[in-house]
Design an enzyme around this catalytic site. Sequence first.
Site, PDB file in Angstrom:
ATOM      1  N   LYS A   8     -11.320  -1.022   5.195  1.00  0.00           N
ATOM      2  CA  LYS A   8     -10.121  -0.787   5.987  1.00  0.00           C
ATOM      3  C   LYS A   8     -10.547  -0.320   7.379  1.00  0.00           C
ATOM      4  O   LYS A   8     -11.231   0.703   7.509  1.00  0.00           O
ATOM      5  CB  LYS A   8      -9.274   0.289   5.290  1.00  0.00           C
ATOM      6  CG  LYS A   8      -8.088   0.806   6.087  1.00  0.00           C
ATOM      7  CD  LYS A   8      -7.328   1.826   5.242  1.00  0.00           C
ATOM      8  CE  LYS A   8      -6.148   2.417   6.002  1.00  0.00           C
ATOM      9  NZ  LYS A   8      -5.336   3.308   5.123  1.00  0.00           N
TER      10      LYS A   8
ATOM     11  N   ARG B 145       1.340  10.448   0.502  1.00  0.00           N
ATOM     12  CA  ARG B 145       1.567  11.492   1.504  1.00  0.00           C
ATOM     13  C   ARG B 145       2.741  12.397   1.146  1.00  0.00           C
ATOM     14  O   ARG B 145       3.125  13.255   1.934  1.00  0.00           O
ATOM     15  CB  ARG B 145       1.822  10.859   2.874  1.00  0.00           C
ATOM     16  CG  ARG B 145       0.622  10.073   3.400  1.00  0.00           C
ATOM     17  CD  ARG B 145       0.923   9.468   4.758  1.00  0.00           C
ATOM     18  NE  ARG B 145      -0.198   8.676   5.251  1.00  0.00           N
ATOM     19  CZ  ARG B 145      -0.188   7.993   6.387  1.00  0.00           C
ATOM     20  NH1 ARG B 145       0.898   8.013   7.140  1.00  0.00           N
ATOM     21  NH2 ARG B 145      -1.242   7.293   6.762  1.00  0.00           N
TER      22      ARG B 145
ATOM     23  N   GLU C 171       0.877  -1.168   0.000  1.00  0.00           N
ATOM     24  CA  GLU C 171       0.000   0.000   0.000  1.00  0.00           C
ATOM     25  C   GLU C 171       0.912   1.214   0.000  1.00  0.00           C
ATOM     26  O   GLU C 171       1.521   1.550   1.022  1.00  0.00           O
ATOM     27  CB  GLU C 171      -0.920   0.036   1.214  1.00  0.00           C
ATOM     28  CG  GLU C 171      -1.841   1.257   1.203  1.00  0.00           C
ATOM     29  CD  GLU C 171      -2.588   1.470   2.504  1.00  0.00           C
ATOM     30  OE1 GLU C 171      -3.166   2.562   2.672  1.00  0.00           O
ATOM     31  OE2 GLU C 171      -2.592   0.557   3.364  1.00  0.00           O
TER      32      GLU C 171
END
Length: 217
Positions: free
Chosen positions: A132, A48, A44
């Site tokens: 999630k 960011r 994943e």
Amino acid sequence: MMFPTEIIARLRRTRVVAGFSVDKAEHAVPIARALLAGGIDAIELLLRTPDGLAAVEAICADVPEILVGVGTILTPDTMRDVKNAGADFGVAPGLNANVIRAARDAGLPFAPGIATPSDLEASIELGCRFVKLFPAESLGGIGYLRSMSAPYSHLGIEYFPLGGINADNMSAYLAEPNVVAVGGSWIVKKELVAQEDWTAISARAKEVTQAVQIADQ
């Protein structure tokens, strides 16, 4: 069904998805190859940093054998960019109906982030059955997951917990039948990336895969 059964099956085999962000796009491919060498074939990549999308593109082009998930998808435009970059699936820390609709329109498997029963019901209403759970440990860990998910167990919801999970507690999560895989943000340490110590990252990945094999016996 927002997630193809073949991706769910692959995540169930992998069990731990390595989560990381990159400050430099040129580090993306060596990280992916290091993880593969250690036995982890699903990631994943968190959006960011400014180089996030370029990193996704590089891994998809140069390391096609790895399953590329992209995290921190917060807007419909980003969802479309992630799809165009070649990602296999996307996730987010929270639930945004517009992002879910953009994922459906783009044809990108997507797991929204949920933290409460209300989040989960909204997710189900929007067609998502793989979610999630974030931030898993801060919410209450295994005990919270069990109590929160119990009223929905007959619906076949499957979970991808992240947040506070590590080598010491991952096995407890993976023992839950409704947990497909967990997020492993502790595997790719930023200082190792800065040192370009890909061998050390491979060794950390191998430790995780060995622990998963023991836990699954």
